[in-house]
Design a protein around this motif. Structure first.
Motif, mmCIF file in Angstrom:
data_model
loop_
_atom_site.group_PDB
_atom_site.id
_atom_site.type_symbol
_atom_site.label_atom_id
_atom_site.label_comp_id
_atom_site.label_asym_id
_atom_site.label_seq_id
_atom_site.Cartn_x
_atom_site.Cartn_y
_atom_site.Cartn_z
ATOM 1 N N UNK A 52 -28.568 1.784 21.244
ATOM 2 C CA UNK A 52 -29.198 2.737 22.140
ATOM 3 C C UNK A 52 -28.198 3.829 22.455
ATOM 4 N N UNK A 53 -28.445 5.045 21.542
ATOM 5 C CA UNK A 53 -27.253 5.959 21.808
ATOM 6 C C UNK A 53 -26.123 5.563 21.013
ATOM 7 N N UNK A 54 -24.972 5.291 21.768
ATOM 8 C CA UNK A 54 -23.642 4.977 21.411
ATOM 9 C C UNK A 54 -23.031 3.740 21.959
ATOM 10 N N UNK A 55 -23.806 3.031 22.729
ATOM 11 C CA UNK A 55 -23.602 2.305 23.659
ATOM 12 C C UNK A 55 -22.673 0.987 22.689
ATOM 13 N N UNK A 56 -23.333 0.554 21.638
ATOM 14 C CA UNK A 56 -22.796 -0.312 20.862
ATOM 15 C C UNK A 56 -21.484 -0.133 19.976
ATOM 16 N N UNK A 57 -21.188 1.161 19.896
ATOM 17 C CA UNK A 57 -19.998 1.558 19.111
ATOM 18 C C UNK A 57 -18.829 0.645 19.306
ATOM 19 N N UNK A 58 -18.519 0.498 20.507
ATOM 20 C CA UNK A 58 -17.115 -0.412 20.799
ATOM 21 C C UNK A 58 -17.222 -1.747 19.939
ATOM 22 N N UNK A 59 -18.218 -2.186 19.495
ATOM 23 C CA UNK A 59 -18.317 -3.485 18.844
ATOM 24 C C UNK A 59 -18.358 -3.357 17.449
ATOM 25 N N UNK A 60 -18.381 -2.031 16.936
ATOM 26 C CA UNK A 60 -18.330 -2.012 15.652
ATOM 27 C C UNK A 60 -17.136 -1.393 15.055
ATOM 28 N N UNK A 85 -14.333 10.124 16.937
ATOM 29 C CA UNK A 85 -13.131 9.582 17.612
ATOM 30 C C UNK A 85 -13.258 7.903 17.279
ATOM 31 N N UNK A 86 -14.399 7.423 17.483
ATOM 32 C CA UNK A 86 -14.103 5.965 17.468
ATOM 33 C C UNK A 86 -13.948 5.349 16.157
ATOM 34 N N UNK A 87 -14.193 6.333 14.970
ATOM 35 C CA UNK A 87 -13.938 5.770 13.836
ATOM 36 C C UNK A 87 -12.808 6.716 13.197
ATOM 37 N N UNK A 88 -12.142 7.425 13.807
ATOM 38 C CA UNK A 88 -11.011 8.153 13.675
ATOM 39 C C UNK A 88 -11.080 8.886 12.327
ATOM 40 N N UNK A 89 -11.922 9.934 12.535
ATOM 41 C CA UNK A 89 -12.338 10.699 11.513
ATOM 42 C C UNK A 89 -11.643 12.042 11.479
#
Length: 367
Positions: A52-60, A85-89
């Motif tokens: 839902x949007x970017x809410x689950x990104x921390x678990x990936x 930023x989450x995937x350090x691109x």
């Protein structure tokens, strides 16, 4: 229009951040909310992770799985920046993702392999090839894909995988990459097939009655084929580089998959070259028929003018203001001159007919 599509949204961008390497927002108008969805691939199993949007990104990404995160819509800069930023691109990757109209390419940024491709589809109603930019980021643990539209080209592939009816028996990274690229290549085949149908219709029309609309249609299709050809050559370079990297890394499985993709790309290029030749020949046929048409009209007009030359001479001769012209005072002189002129006309017509100088029908009987 062709040049505008090549320059698609590569000009001005909105936003005030003009620092080199920082993402800037494209001027593309959008009317949908970007969506994010993730899939976890394990051996013989695929699970969907609704984001839902970017809410689950921390678990990936999830450990022990191959994660594919697909994003539809790149106009929300805050969302793209958060995902990057989450995937350090790398910042340059972020910039290329939101800058639409980039040339297809592949680049390496540390652990990431960045690929930009074009997805082409044929709009039969408008008779135009639509191009959509797709960005793919490859890593050991995850794959990121970004599309500019709300329509996902991989929906059918995903549904097959979720239902367990896909061609992949095991869901390794190489197989998944191959499946993503193969789906894009399949769209090229579909586009070429639809474009070929329109070319064949014009070809049938060309053999019948032709007009200016036929020439316009040929040039329009020729322009679309040129756009398709220009989009394919960078794709060939991208696949060739991936093939070379896999060969250098001795990754035989991935090399095999990329080899199949390369063969498909070469087949598509050959098909496009064939279409270009067909359109060039059709244009030549149109011009030849036009020249023949004009030549036949000129031939008819020449015959008519030739018939009237002696008639004009006779009328001009007897139009002189002299009293001693032959037969001018004979009461049957007028009838004799008219009979002479008629005999000359009939004689020349029969002569030209015998020489087959009178042009046949310009158009086909069935037109």
């Amino acid at each position: 229009m062709l040049l505008r599509r090549f320059r698609h949204q590569t000009g001005k961008k909105t936003g005030t951040n003009t620092t080199f390497g920082q993402p800037t927002h494209s001027t593309v108008e959008t009317d949908f909310i970007p969506s994010v969805c993730a899939y976890a691939y394990k051996t013989h199993e695929v699970s969907r992770i609704e984001c839902d949007g970017d809410q689950n990104l921390p678990s990936l990404p999830q450990a022990g799985t191959i994660n594919w995160i697909k994003v539809n819509g790149v106009h929300d800069q805050a969302l793209i920046t958060k995902i990057a930023n989450h995937f350090h691109l790398h910042p340059l990757i972020q910039e290329d993702i939101v800058t639409l109209g980039e040339r297809p390419k592949t680049e390496s940024f540390g652990d990431h392999v960045f690929i930009i491709l074009r997805v082409l589809s044929y709009d039969e109603k408008a008779e135009l090839i639509r191009a959509e930019q797709v960005s793919i980021i490859l890593n050991h643990d995850f794959i990121l894909t970004f599309q500019e539209s709300s329509h996902n080209i991989w929906d059918t592939m995903v549904e097959r995988h979720l239902a367990g009816t896909g061609r992949l028996k095991t869901f390794g990274m190489n197989q998944l990459i191959y499946a993503l690229l193969d789906t894009i290549i399949d769209e090229y085949f579909v586009t070429i097939g639809r474009l070929t149908e329109d070319i064949e219709k014009i070809e049938e029309h060309l053999l019948g009655k032709q007009d200016e609309q036929t020439l316009f249609a040929i040039y329009k299709l020729k322009r679309e084929v040129l756009f398709l050809h220009k989009s394919l050559w960078p794709l060939r370079e991208v696949v060739g580089r991936l093939l070379k990297e896999n060969l250098e890394n001795r990754n035989e499985e991935s090399y095999f998959f990329m080899g199949n993709i390369q063969q498909d790309v070469l087949q598509i290029i050959e098909a496009v070259d064939t279409l270009r030749e067909m359109l060039g020949e059709m244009l030549g046929v149109y011009m030849t028929r036009t020249d023949l048409h004009m030549g036949q009209i000129g031939q008819v007009l020449t015959v008519v003018a030739t018939i009237f030359i002696p008639l004009t001479f006779i009328t001009g001769f007897y139009g002189m203001n002299f009293d001693n012209l032959p037969l001018i005072k004979w009461k049957y002189g007028y009838l004799l001159v008219v009979a002479l002129m008629g005999s000359i006309t009939i004689g020349l017509f029969l002569f030209f007919q015998g020489k087959r100088w009178l042009a046949p029908k310009i158009e086909n009987d069935d037109s």
